[in-house]
Design an enzyme around this catalytic site. Sequence first.
Site, PDB file in Angstrom:
ATOM      1  N   GLY A  12       0.826  -1.197   0.000  1.00 51.68           N
ATOM      2  CA  GLY A  12       0.000   0.000   0.000  1.00 51.68           C
ATOM      3  C   GLY A  12       0.857   1.242   0.000  1.00 51.68           C
ATOM      4  CB  CYS A  13       0.062   4.684   1.002  1.00 47.57           C
ATOM      5  SG  CYS A  13       0.829   6.306   1.134  1.00 47.57           S
ATOM      6  CG  PHE A  14       5.796   4.981  -0.801  1.00 44.04           C
ATOM      7  CD1 PHE A  14       5.238   6.229  -0.549  1.00 44.04           C
ATOM      8  CD2 PHE A  14       6.380   4.767  -2.045  1.00 44.04           C
ATOM      9  CE1 PHE A  14       5.269   7.237  -1.496  1.00 44.04           C
ATOM     10  CE2 PHE A  14       6.427   5.768  -3.005  1.00 44.04           C
ATOM     11  CZ  PHE A  14       5.863   7.019  -2.726  1.00 44.04           C
TER      12      PHE A  14
END
Length: 163
Positions: A12-14
């Site tokens: 997912g979003c880093f």
Amino acid sequence: MENYKKAYIAGGCFWGMEDLFRKRKGIVDTEVGYIGGENENPSYRYHPGHAEGIELVYNPDETSFKEILDYFYRIHNPTTIDRQGNDRGASYRSAIFFQNEEEKQIAEEVIAVVDASGRWDGKVVTTLEPYSKFWNAEESHQDYLEKNPNGYTCHFERFETFL
């Protein structure tokens, strides 16, 4: 630094993954970036096929690849294809980018343990992909949640250890 190792994962979003991993024992450095995609020099605006991933530099005397993966499965939902929280698309897939057969085998073993635990509703859909080049994201994305403490994240500790 010569004894340090690197691990490459995406979940997912880093931003949220980096923020949680940087606080873990044995993690020496983190970078967010793009991995596993189609183009060279990807950017936030153009990274077809790349996952938003993180590069973890770790001290193997203090943590292991297996422990990193255990934590990975505790902070993101590995049962949703191309999705974490509000983020959707291949950029947000759950992936482990293995660098050798030993890492691939460890990843398979940890996935089996996570699946057998029954803690998640559904089976793990994390892809196991051979390591390719890791491209650092733009500086504005590095340490994002330290720079923006109220910024978006969908990552948090959901479970105690699987191991």
